[in-house]
Motif scaffolding. Sequence first.
Motif, PDB file in Angstrom:
ATOM      1  N   VAL A 186       0.931  -1.239   0.131  1.00  0.00           N
ATOM      2  CA  VAL A 186       0.043  -0.111  -0.014  1.00  0.00           C
ATOM      3  C   VAL A 186       0.863   1.208   0.068  1.00  0.00           C
ATOM      4  N   GLU A 187       1.079   2.007  -1.031  1.00  0.00           N
ATOM      5  CA  GLU A 187       1.619   3.218  -1.241  1.00  0.00           C
ATOM      6  C   GLU A 187       0.692   4.378  -1.041  1.00  0.00           C
ATOM      7  N   ARG A 188      -0.383   4.364  -1.942  1.00  0.00           N
ATOM      8  CA  ARG A 188      -1.235   5.400  -2.060  1.00  0.00           C
ATOM      9  C   ARG A 188      -2.328   5.554  -0.824  1.00  0.00           C
ATOM     10  N   ILE A 189      -2.664   6.743  -0.167  1.00  0.00           N
ATOM     11  CA  ILE A 189      -3.598   6.999   0.494  1.00  0.00           C
ATOM     12  C   ILE A 189      -5.139   7.246  -0.212  1.00  0.00           C
ATOM     13  N   PRO A 190      -5.823   6.546  -0.064  1.00  0.00           N
ATOM     14  CA  PRO A 190      -7.309   6.583  -1.143  1.00  0.00           C
ATOM     15  C   PRO A 190      -7.831   8.075  -0.351  1.00  0.00           C
ATOM     16  N   GLU A 191      -8.506   8.501  -1.436  1.00  0.00           N
ATOM     17  CA  GLU A 191      -9.279  10.058  -1.151  1.00  0.00           C
ATOM     18  C   GLU A 191     -10.152   9.741  -0.177  1.00  0.00           C
ATOM     19  N   HIS A 192     -10.208  10.565   0.953  1.00  0.00           N
ATOM     20  CA  HIS A 192     -11.398  10.479   1.893  1.00  0.00           C
ATOM     21  C   HIS A 192     -11.528  11.783   2.443  1.00  0.00           C
ATOM     22  N   GLU A 193     -12.836  12.173   3.112  1.00  0.00           N
ATOM     23  CA  GLU A 193     -13.294  13.297   3.649  1.00  0.00           C
ATOM     24  C   GLU A 193     -12.636  13.528   4.803  1.00  0.00           C
ATOM     25  N   VAL A 194     -12.182  14.785   5.059  1.00  0.00           N
ATOM     26  CA  VAL A 194     -11.558  15.037   6.445  1.00  0.00           C
ATOM     27  C   VAL A 194     -12.158  16.527   6.674  1.00  0.00           C
ATOM     28  N   ARG A 195     -12.444  16.614   7.986  1.00  0.00           N
ATOM     29  CA  ARG A 195     -13.195  17.983   8.552  1.00  0.00           C
ATOM     30  C   ARG A 195     -11.975  18.392   9.405  1.00  0.00           C
ATOM     31  N   LEU A 196     -11.449  19.805   9.336  1.00  0.00           N
ATOM     32  CA  LEU A 196     -10.478  20.238  10.159  1.00  0.00           C
ATOM     33  C   LEU A 196     -10.876  21.693  10.577  1.00  0.00           C
ATOM     34  N   VAL A 197     -10.353  21.972  11.569  1.00  0.00           N
ATOM     35  CA  VAL A 197     -10.546  23.069  12.260  1.00  0.00           C
ATOM     36  C   VAL A 197      -9.699  24.497  12.057  1.00  0.00           C
ATOM     37  N   THR A 198      -9.969  25.656  11.373  1.00  0.00           N
ATOM     38  CA  THR A 198      -9.393  26.670  11.132  1.00  0.00           C
ATOM     39  C   THR A 198      -8.823  27.438  12.102  1.00  0.00           C
TER      40      THR A 198
ATOM     41  N   ASP B 167      -9.202  30.380  12.799  1.00  0.00           N
ATOM     42  CA  ASP B 167     -10.513  31.567  13.345  1.00  0.00           C
ATOM     43  C   ASP B 167     -11.518  30.769  14.068  1.00  0.00           C
ATOM     44  N   GLY B 168     -11.076  29.264  14.283  1.00  0.00           N
ATOM     45  CA  GLY B 168     -12.382  28.393  14.935  1.00  0.00           C
ATOM     46  C   GLY B 168     -13.323  27.863  14.136  1.00  0.00           C
ATOM     47  N   GLY B 169     -13.184  28.315  13.030  1.00  0.00           N
ATOM     48  CA  GLY B 169     -14.327  27.506  12.070  1.00  0.00           C
ATOM     49  C   GLY B 169     -14.027  26.283  11.537  1.00  0.00           C
ATOM     50  N   GLU B 170     -14.744  25.621  10.677  1.00  0.00           N
ATOM     51  CA  GLU B 170     -14.318  24.091  10.369  1.00  0.00           C
ATOM     52  C   GLU B 170     -14.520  24.110   8.636  1.00  0.00           C
ATOM     53  N   VAL B 171     -13.931  23.522   8.039  1.00  0.00           N
ATOM     54  CA  VAL B 171     -13.772  23.386   6.688  1.00  0.00           C
ATOM     55  C   VAL B 171     -13.511  21.644   6.486  1.00  0.00           C
ATOM     56  N   SER B 172     -14.494  21.465   5.451  1.00  0.00           N
ATOM     57  CA  SER B 172     -14.334  19.973   4.845  1.00  0.00           C
ATOM     58  C   SER B 172     -13.426  19.958   3.606  1.00  0.00           C
ATOM     59  N   ALA B 173     -12.536  18.856   3.742  1.00  0.00           N
ATOM     60  CA  ALA B 173     -11.515  18.828   2.431  1.00  0.00           C
ATOM     61  C   ALA B 173     -11.482  17.308   2.025  1.00  0.00           C
ATOM     62  N   MET B 174     -10.990  17.216   0.634  1.00  0.00           N
ATOM     63  CA  MET B 174     -10.697  15.941   0.429  1.00  0.00           C
ATOM     64  C   MET B 174      -9.304  15.501   0.583  1.00  0.00           C
ATOM     65  N   VAL B 175      -8.901  14.624   1.017  1.00  0.00           N
ATOM     66  CA  VAL B 175      -7.437  14.476   1.315  1.00  0.00           C
ATOM     67  C   VAL B 175      -6.959  13.041   0.615  1.00  0.00           C
ATOM     68  N   THR B 176      -5.942  13.108  -0.025  1.00  0.00           N
ATOM     69  CA  THR B 176      -5.223  11.749  -0.457  1.00  0.00           C
ATOM     70  C   THR B 176      -3.695  11.985  -0.354  1.00  0.00           C
ATOM     71  N   GLY B 177      -2.916  11.085  -0.890  1.00  0.00           N
ATOM     72  CA  GLY B 177      -1.517  11.238  -0.715  1.00  0.00           C
ATOM     73  C   GLY B 177      -0.895   9.873  -1.002  1.00  0.00           C
TER      74      GLY B 177
ATOM     75  N   LEU C  13      -2.186  15.628   0.206  1.00  0.00           N
ATOM     76  CA  LEU C  13      -2.699  16.554  -0.630  1.00  0.00           C
ATOM     77  C   LEU C  13      -4.153  16.879   0.127  1.00  0.00           C
ATOM     78  N   ALA C  14      -4.599  18.055   0.049  1.00  0.00           N
ATOM     79  CA  ALA C  14      -5.870  18.471   0.667  1.00  0.00           C
ATOM     80  C   ALA C  14      -6.545  19.517  -0.257  1.00  0.00           C
ATOM     81  N   ARG C  15      -7.642  19.454  -0.601  1.00  0.00           N
ATOM     82  CA  ARG C  15      -8.480  20.240  -1.514  1.00  0.00           C
ATOM     83  C   ARG C  15      -9.880  20.291  -0.765  1.00  0.00           C
ATOM     84  N   PRO C  16     -10.447  21.821  -0.551  1.00  0.00           N
ATOM     85  CA  PRO C  16     -11.437  21.992   0.046  1.00  0.00           C
ATOM     86  C   PRO C  16     -12.825  21.659  -0.906  1.00  0.00           C
TER      87      PRO C  16
END
Length: 348
Positions: free
Chosen positions: A70-82, A84-94, A110-113
Amino acid sequence: MDLDLIPDAVFELDAERRVCAANRSAADLTGYAVEAIVGHRPGELLHCRTPDGRLLLSDGWHPSARLRCVERIPEHEVRLVTADGGEVSAMVTGRYRRDDAGRVVGAVLLARPGARRPAGVEGIEVISTVSHELRSPLTSVRGYTSLLLNRWDRLADDQKRTMLEQVNHDAGRVTRLVTELLDISRLESGRLVLRRQLVDLPALAASVVEKVRMVEPEVDAELAFPADFPQVYADADKIEQVLTNLVENAAKYGHPKGMRIFGRHRDGIVTVAVADKGDGIPERDLRRVFSKFFRRAETRPTGSGLGLWISRGLVEAHGGSLVVASQLGAGSTFSFTLPTAVPEELQQ
């Protein structure tokens, strides 16, 4: 390479899962300066979580990282806190970074909102490859069953038997392709479940040779296992899948005659090897034979190019390893190891 030229947010992680480098897009996504991101684990600073609230990379790498294939990290949804205290959803792979022994020494994320994107290039390639491989056996099954249904009374018994044998063979091929497709997903996501039981590997190897011989009558294989060869706790279906792939490859790309399947055991480890007397594999291809979709042009490649990649993953999921040694003009030997110890989950 200047990471700031990459439009997606980039996070480089070290062996301790701490960010050692990030780009301007990562700062734009999180609201933190790059200097503030470096040195922290994503879960600590950004509180990265899955949609169901599970904290990411807090206690270690994803379970699938234990499998060297396993070399690739499959794309999956991640929620992170910015910041300013807000929350953003991003698709992460790598991809993981590994040393020569296959150990994870870092990763590039690699993360893309935004929402989930359509299947990536690799996903499309899997679908395209498997779809192409399914077309031939399904066409055969449909043709022979149609012929049997429409001309049953006019066909001789030996003709019916030949057609039904072909239908059975092609149906088995479809089943294996579907299993491969499922195994890809399970291996990369760490969701592969092993149904372990005591397995007699010499008997399993003999059974595999007989089954392969039904399709490839020219297969001639010598089995050589010591009398005290121990049984192992393993998933019999998965190990049969590995052995079948190795024997079929030896017959197809090596030589069906003069094959040798042998085993040895030492210090709590058993080794099973499949050796052929083919032309061997060039040095430039040895490191690539376990890569996903790799097929050697010199052998007029057939199949999906997934068998060895999946086989290595299945063996590693058992705590073993799968390797190859080859000499031009003398043949190749694929061998895998399995531990003889009782797995922890069975002890409990």
